[in-house]
Design a protein around this motif. Structure first.
Motif, PDB file in Angstrom:
ATOM      1  N   LEU A  78      62.698  18.228 -66.399  1.00 43.05           N
ATOM      2  CA  LEU A  78      62.182  17.305 -65.490  1.00 43.05           C
ATOM      3  C   LEU A  78      61.960  18.010 -64.232  1.00 43.05           C
ATOM      4  CD1 LEU A  78      62.808  13.507 -65.431  1.00 43.05           C
ATOM      5  CD2 LEU A  78      62.675  14.792 -63.080  1.00 43.05           C
ATOM      6  N   ILE A  79      60.778  17.926 -63.576  1.00 48.51           N
ATOM      7  CA  ILE A  79      60.546  18.417 -62.212  1.00 48.51           C
ATOM      8  C   ILE A  79      60.278  17.202 -61.163  1.00 48.51           C
ATOM      9  CG2 ILE A  79      59.441  19.796 -60.757  1.00 48.51           C
ATOM     10  CD1 ILE A  79      59.122  21.710 -62.866  1.00 48.51           C
ATOM     11  N   ALA A  80      61.180  16.906 -60.455  1.00 49.76           N
ATOM     12  CA  ALA A  80      61.001  16.226 -59.235  1.00 49.76           C
ATOM     13  C   ALA A  80      61.218  16.685 -57.878  1.00 49.76           C
ATOM     14  CB  ALA A  80      61.859  14.649 -59.336  1.00 49.76           C
ATOM     15  N   GLY A  81      59.940  16.721 -57.053  1.00 51.91           N
ATOM     16  CA  GLY A  81      60.297  17.320 -55.837  1.00 51.91           C
ATOM     17  C   GLY A  81      60.385  16.845 -54.572  1.00 51.91           C
ATOM     18  N   GLU A  82      60.574  15.370 -54.709  1.00 52.62           N
ATOM     19  CA  GLU A  82      60.686  14.562 -53.434  1.00 52.62           C
ATOM     20  C   GLU A  82      61.478  13.430 -53.622  1.00 52.62           C
ATOM     21  OE1 GLU A  82      56.161  15.105 -51.530  1.00 52.62           O
ATOM     22  OE2 GLU A  82      56.286  13.838 -53.372  1.00 52.62           O
ATOM     23  N   GLU A  83      62.020  12.790 -52.538  1.00 54.72           N
ATOM     24  CA  GLU A  83      62.992  11.687 -52.632  1.00 54.72           C
ATOM     25  C   GLU A  83      62.318  10.693 -53.231  1.00 54.72           C
ATOM     26  OE1 GLU A  83      66.285   9.091 -50.834  1.00 54.72           O
ATOM     27  OE2 GLU A  83      65.892  11.345 -51.131  1.00 54.72           O
ATOM     28  N   SER A  84      61.284  10.230 -53.191  1.00 48.88           N
ATOM     29  CA  SER A  84      60.627   9.076 -54.103  1.00 48.88           C
ATOM     30  C   SER A  84      60.717   9.603 -55.457  1.00 48.88           C
ATOM     31  CB  SER A  84      59.085   9.025 -53.542  1.00 48.88           C
ATOM     32  OG  SER A  84      58.563  10.022 -53.546  1.00 48.88           O
ATOM     33  N   GLY A  85      60.318  10.821 -55.905  1.00 50.63           N
ATOM     34  CA  GLY A  85      60.196  11.285 -57.295  1.00 50.63           C
ATOM     35  C   GLY A  85      61.774  11.267 -57.879  1.00 50.63           C
ATOM     36  N   ASP A  86      62.766  11.431 -56.991  1.00 53.12           N
ATOM     37  CA  ASP A  86      64.149  11.371 -57.550  1.00 53.12           C
ATOM     38  C   ASP A  86      64.439   9.953 -57.769  1.00 53.12           C
ATOM     39  OD1 ASP A  86      67.045  12.491 -57.823  1.00 53.12           O
ATOM     40  OD2 ASP A  86      67.314  11.269 -55.924  1.00 53.12           O
ATOM     41  N   ILE A  87      64.066   8.956 -56.848  1.00 55.73           N
ATOM     42  CA  ILE A  87      64.347   7.561 -56.847  1.00 55.73           C
ATOM     43  C   ILE A  87      63.777   7.382 -58.502  1.00 55.73           C
ATOM     44  CG2 ILE A  87      63.865   5.371 -56.210  1.00 55.73           C
ATOM     45  CD1 ILE A  87      64.150   6.595 -53.324  1.00 55.73           C
ATOM     46  N   HIS A  88      62.349   7.261 -58.460  1.00 57.40           N
ATOM     47  CA  HIS A  88      61.551   6.812 -59.732  1.00 57.40           C
ATOM     48  C   HIS A  88      62.076   7.348 -61.033  1.00 57.40           C
ATOM     49  CE1 HIS A  88      59.662   4.725 -56.515  1.00 57.40           C
ATOM     50  NE2 HIS A  88      58.676   5.677 -56.363  1.00 57.40           N
ATOM     51  N   ALA A  89      62.348   8.796 -60.969  1.00 53.05           N
ATOM     52  CA  ALA A  89      62.770   9.485 -62.165  1.00 53.05           C
ATOM     53  C   ALA A  89      64.133   8.966 -62.450  1.00 53.05           C
ATOM     54  CB  ALA A  89      62.729  11.000 -61.932  1.00 53.05           C
ATOM     55  N   SER A  90      64.907   8.727 -61.533  1.00 52.17           N
ATOM     56  CA  SER A  90      66.345   8.297 -62.081  1.00 52.17           C
ATOM     57  C   SER A  90      66.273   7.014 -62.634  1.00 52.17           C
ATOM     58  CB  SER A  90      67.471   8.633 -60.780  1.00 52.17           C
ATOM     59  OG  SER A  90      66.925   7.453 -59.944  1.00 52.17           O
ATOM     60  N   ASN A  91      65.642   6.094 -62.124  1.00 51.28           N
ATOM     61  CA  ASN A  91      65.348   4.580 -62.731  1.00 51.28           C
ATOM     62  C   ASN A  91      64.964   4.576 -64.127  1.00 51.28           C
ATOM     63  OD1 ASN A  91      66.379   3.566 -60.416  1.00 51.28           O
ATOM     64  ND2 ASN A  91      64.519   2.956 -59.359  1.00 51.28           N
ATOM     65  N   MET A  92      64.027   5.815 -64.396  1.00 47.96           N
ATOM     66  CA  MET A  92      63.357   5.879 -65.520  1.00 47.96           C
ATOM     67  C   MET A  92      64.485   6.465 -66.740  1.00 47.96           C
ATOM     68  SD  MET A  92      61.871   8.384 -67.767  1.00 47.96           S
ATOM     69  CE  MET A  92      61.321   9.427 -66.659  1.00 47.96           C
ATOM     70  N   ILE A  93      64.949   7.508 -66.278  1.00 49.59           N
ATOM     71  CA  ILE A  93      65.788   8.052 -66.942  1.00 49.59           C
ATOM     72  C   ILE A  93      67.059   7.482 -67.597  1.00 49.59           C
ATOM     73  CG2 ILE A  93      67.689   9.902 -67.035  1.00 49.59           C
ATOM     74  CD1 ILE A  93      65.181  11.027 -67.522  1.00 49.59           C
ATOM     75  N   ARG A  94      67.561   6.552 -66.512  1.00 52.58           N
ATOM     76  CA  ARG A  94      68.620   5.460 -67.004  1.00 52.58           C
ATOM     77  C   ARG A  94      68.291   4.753 -68.376  1.00 52.58           C
ATOM     78  NH1 ARG A  94      68.850   4.324 -61.252  1.00 52.58           N
ATOM     79  NH2 ARG A  94      70.619   5.397 -60.482  1.00 52.58           N
ATOM     80  N   HIS A  95      66.868   4.166 -68.349  1.00 55.49           N
ATOM     81  CA  HIS A  95      66.513   3.559 -69.350  1.00 55.49           C
ATOM     82  C   HIS A  95      66.306   4.353 -70.729  1.00 55.49           C
ATOM     83  CE1 HIS A  95      65.967  -0.448 -67.358  1.00 55.49           C
ATOM     84  NE2 HIS A  95      65.135   0.198 -66.462  1.00 55.49           N
ATOM     85  N   LEU A  96      65.867   5.337 -70.610  1.00 53.49           N
ATOM     86  CA  LEU A  96      65.606   6.485 -71.515  1.00 53.49           C
ATOM     87  C   LEU A  96      66.865   6.908 -71.998  1.00 53.49           C
ATOM     88  CD1 LEU A  96      63.244   7.802 -72.719  1.00 53.49           C
ATOM     89  CD2 LEU A  96      63.437   9.730 -71.112  1.00 53.49           C
ATOM     90  N   LYS A  97      67.999   7.181 -71.400  1.00 55.58           N
ATOM     91  CA  LYS A  97      69.232   7.350 -71.957  1.00 55.58           C
ATOM     92  C   LYS A  97      69.863   6.461 -72.893  1.00 55.58           C
ATOM     93  CE  LYS A  97      72.083   9.972 -69.087  1.00 55.58           C
ATOM     94  NZ  LYS A  97      72.253  11.214 -69.643  1.00 55.58           N
ATOM     95  N   LYS A  98      69.377   5.067 -72.714  1.00 56.74           N
ATOM     96  CA  LYS A  98      69.887   4.107 -73.570  1.00 56.74           C
ATOM     97  C   LYS A  98      69.036   4.060 -74.740  1.00 56.74           C
ATOM     98  CE  LYS A  98      70.900   0.929 -69.642  1.00 56.74           C
ATOM     99  NZ  LYS A  98      70.596  -0.441 -68.783  1.00 56.74           N
ATOM    100  N   MET A  99      68.057   4.759 -74.984  1.00 56.96           N
ATOM    101  CA  MET A  99      67.094   4.878 -76.104  1.00 56.96           C
ATOM    102  C   MET A  99      67.416   5.777 -76.968  1.00 56.96           C
ATOM    103  SD  MET A  99      63.503   3.856 -74.297  1.00 56.96           S
ATOM    104  CE  MET A  99      63.507   2.544 -73.183  1.00 56.96           C
ATOM    105  N   ALA A 100      68.107   7.099 -76.631  1.00 59.78           N
ATOM    106  CA  ALA A 100      68.556   7.943 -77.278  1.00 59.78           C
ATOM    107  C   ALA A 100      69.336   9.015 -76.455  1.00 59.78           C
ATOM    108  CB  ALA A 100      67.068   8.817 -77.749  1.00 59.78           C
ATOM    109  N   ASP A 101      70.264  10.045 -77.261  1.00 61.49           N
ATOM    110  CA  ASP A 101      70.681  10.847 -76.304  1.00 61.49           C
ATOM    111  C   ASP A 101      69.958  11.996 -75.985  1.00 61.49           C
ATOM    112  OD1 ASP A 101      73.125  12.362 -75.610  1.00 61.49           O
ATOM    113  OD2 ASP A 101      73.545  13.184 -77.712  1.00 61.49           O
ATOM    114  N   PHE A 102      70.024  12.027 -74.697  1.00 59.51           N
ATOM    115  CA  PHE A 102      69.214  13.006 -73.904  1.00 59.51           C
ATOM    116  C   PHE A 102      69.838  13.826 -72.914  1.00 59.51           C
ATOM    117  CE2 PHE A 102      66.040   9.789 -74.686  1.00 59.51           C
ATOM    118  CZ  PHE A 102      64.709  10.718 -75.126  1.00 59.51           C
ATOM    119  N   SER A 103      69.553  15.225 -72.940  1.00 56.82           N
ATOM    120  CA  SER A 103      69.993  16.086 -72.085  1.00 56.82           C
ATOM    121  C   SER A 103      69.096  16.539 -71.154  1.00 56.82           C
ATOM    122  CB  SER A 103      70.907  17.193 -72.508  1.00 56.82           C
ATOM    123  OG  SER A 103      70.153  18.076 -73.172  1.00 56.82           O
ATOM    124  N   PHE A 104      69.052  16.706 -69.764  1.00 54.79           N
ATOM    125  CA  PHE A 104      67.835  17.013 -68.989  1.00 54.79           C
ATOM    126  C   PHE A 104      68.272  17.892 -68.151  1.00 54.79           C
ATOM    127  CE2 PHE A 104      69.597  13.483 -67.217  1.00 54.79           C
ATOM    128  CZ  PHE A 104      68.974  13.155 -65.908  1.00 54.79           C
TER     129      PHE A 104
END
Length: 372
Positions: free
Chosen positions: A5-31
């Motif tokens: 995963l590539i996020a390059g800005e503050e907003s990208g870090d915020i939105h990606a982290s919120n999405m990843i929290r949900h994704l990690k509940k759906m399956a076992d992910f490493s990123f």
């Protein structure tokens, strides 16, 4: 599963982290990849941090060119080493579209979350997106149809800023007590941006406007989370301005008017419903290039979505203390009208839990194509 995963800005870090929290509940992910402190806290193995990746304007690209080339080379090597199940690119289009090409040509599925704003400028990017992006997740209501009509597998998932908007105070009285505000005097909330260059460009007209308006208002400056509060010691802030750390959405909600640096915060302010003035100032070179390539009449998302100027835009030489003062008076004289404009915009963003919707779309896609 492994994700790169590539996020390059503050907003990208915020939105990606919120999405990843949900994704990690759906399956076992490493990123792996790039991001900020939020993604790092969720377990991302980071090769570069957003604090080093921020770029503003064409002159910023020129100055950071050696670093960008080094980063691109390193990330290409790391991608092949990690060998993930998919690549997720978050905003940051100048870099990410080039990386999409490399990833796709090496056999990886490419998912783009928060797609490039081709409707605003650089429409030619659609050709790269058609060729190198397998799934495009859109965050503005009109983007899905635009992308689909140009041959891209696109889905509107709602705007993730909705997930970020939370308040610490139940009402305005609590807010006023916390920060020692007078209930009989209006509050102007100031959002000068999350990058030092933005602050440097905006702080002088802000300061002068505050001095011009004087004690008619109370002034709160909301500090971006990624900035150290000591940054503002260099700018000789007016003593009428109180710096607020950690309560940005409360400042947006409980202020009577906002002065906001162009960017995501303008849409957040609009969705919360507080009338605002947009501020934007960049280098002369960036301005010249921008006027040549930008396709929209407005630069602020509230105005682009509305199709008319519902938020005053003070751009470049128009950003003066006199104009900040003038439009402050104009908005207060027609306050309910401006609030009504923002209410109509808010109705367009009624998708429930956009970060979850994005995670669901990504997981469904990965289940369907769980191979490279």
């Amino acid at each position: 599963m492994k994700l790169f995963l590539i996020a390059g800005e503050e907003s990208g870090d915020i939105h990606a982290s919120n999405m990843i929290r949900h994704l990690k509940k759906m399956a076992d992910f490493s990123f792996y990849g790039t991001g900020g402190n939020r993604l790092k806290d969720l377990g991302q193995v980071q090769f570069f941090h957003i604090n080093d990746m921020s770029i503003i304007g064409l002159d910023g690209i020129i100055k950071k060119a050696p670093f960008i080339f080094k980063m691109f080379k390193t990330l290409k090597r790391k991608l092949l080493e990690v060998n993930p199940d998919a690549v997720i690119l978050v905003d940051y289009p100048g870099f990410n579209l080039r990386f999409a090409k490399f990833a796709k040509e090496n056999g990886y599925k490419v998912i783009y979350y928060i797609v490039p704003q081709i409707w605003a400028w650089h429409f030619s990017r659609i050709k790269k997106i058609q060729k190198y992006v397998d799934l495009a997740l859109c965050i503005l209501p009109f983007e899905e149809e635009l992308y689909k009509s140009n041959g891209v597998n696109a889905k509107f998932v709602g705007n993730p800023i909705v997930n970020n908007i939370e308040f610490n105070f139940k009402n305005k009285n609590e807010f006023q007590k916390k920060f020692g505000l007078k209930s009989d005097k209006k509050v102007i909330g100031i959002f000068p941006g999350s990058r030092k260059k933005e602050i440097e460009a905006l702080i002088s007209p802000i300061n002068d406007a505050v001095e011009m308006l004087g004690d008619n208002y109370q002034y709160l400056l909301a500090k971006a989370k990624n900035l150290d509060i000591d940054v503002f010691k260099n700018y000789n802030l007016s003593d009428k301005i109180k710096i607020i750390d950690g309560y940005n959405y409360d400042v947006m909600k409980y202020s009577d008017l906002l002065w906001v640096c162009s960017g995501t915060a303008t849409l957040e302010s609009a969705l919360i419903g507080t009338p605002l003035i947009l501020m934007y100032k960049v280098s002369k070179l960036t301005e010249i290039i921008g006027r040549l390539v930008i396709r929209t009449k407005f630069i602020g998302l509230p105005n682009i979505i509305a199709g008319e100027e519902v938020v005053p835009e003070l751009i470049q030489d128009e950003l003066t203390p006199e104009n900040l003062s003038k439009y402050t008076s104009i908005i207060f004289s027609g306050y309910e009208k401006y609030k009504g404009y923002l209410f109509q915009i808010g109705k367009m963003f009624n998708v429930e839990n956009p970060s979850y919707q994005a995670a669901k779309e990504i997981y469904s896609y990965l289940k369907k194509y769980n191979h490279k």
